[in-house]
Design a protein around this motif. Structure first.
Motif: not given
Lengths: 112, 114
Positions: A31, A33, A48, A50, A88, A92-93, A96-100, A102-104
């Protein structure tokens, strides 16, 4: 490791022109965001995505998720000075479930 | 509360001193994140909490950085022996839970190390 590339880094447009920022990943994304950060402000959630090929619209903003779920884009039609800020993407990372991650970001400036 | 709050909003400290930054997430949000944002740069992930455990702290840049969280509430980020390169805005965000929920960001703490 997981890499997210966002282009362009900067975009200067005349008010009324269109704007697009692209987010590309080296791996398939579950997914993604999108966030906007106004100058001097903090990031604010926009949308978001998906599903593969998903397209969502918010007034003049159109968000797309690629068919292969490896890229995404944000298109703004007829920019206004209120669109100024940094956009930005944040998929999802991996691992690391639940983590994002970020692009620059793409910094948009709009000349009135 | 109405949103994520952070304190202090600004902190100026001398090189070598320790600092403690605080984040109050939105009530009921189990996930909490810390990011660092240098001037004109993107968001650098530091640590992620789910409840009071930290399943991902891979972004902490050195052992001078640590963070803790009390239950599903307040979190503190501690930087020991601050260096000039630690100068940045430190942003905290919370979400209902991780993954598919949006993150709500606080206003940040601007840290300046002189």
């Amino acid at each position: 490791g997981q890499q997210v590339m966002q282009i362009p880094q900067y975009q200067h447009v005349q008010e009324g022109e269109d704007f697009t920022t692209y987010c590309n990943s080296s791996t398939t994304l579950s997914n993604i965001q999108w966030y906007k950060q106004r100058p001097g402000g903090h990031p604010v959630f926009l949308i978001q995505l998906v599903k593969s090929g998903e397209v969502k619209k918010q007034k003049r903003l159109t968000f797309q998720f690629g068919e292969a779920k490896k890229n995404s884009s944000l298109h703004i039609t007829a920019t206004q000075t209120t669109d100024v800020g940094t956009y930005f993407c944040a998929p999802s990372r991996e691992g690391s479930q639940g983590n994002l991650i970020f692009g620059k970001g793409t910094k948009l400036s709009v000349k009135p | 509360g109405a949103g994520v709050s952070q304190s202090p909003s600004n902190k100026v400290t001398e090189k070598g001193k320790d600092v403690e930054l605080r984040c109050d997430p939105i009530s009921g949000h189990t996930a909490l994140y810390w990011y660092r944002q240098r001037l004109g740069q993107g968001l650098e992930f530091l640590i992620y909490f789910q409840g009071n455990s930290a399943p991902d702290k891979s972004g902490l840049p050195s052992d001078r950085f640590s963070a803790e969280r009390t239950g599903e509430s307040v979190s503190t980020l501690t930087i020991q022996r601050t260096q000039q390169e630690d100068s940045a805005v430190y942003l905290c965000a919370s979400s209902f839970t991780g993954g598919l929920y949006e993150q709500y960001f606080g206003p940040g703490t601007r840290l300046t190390v002189t």
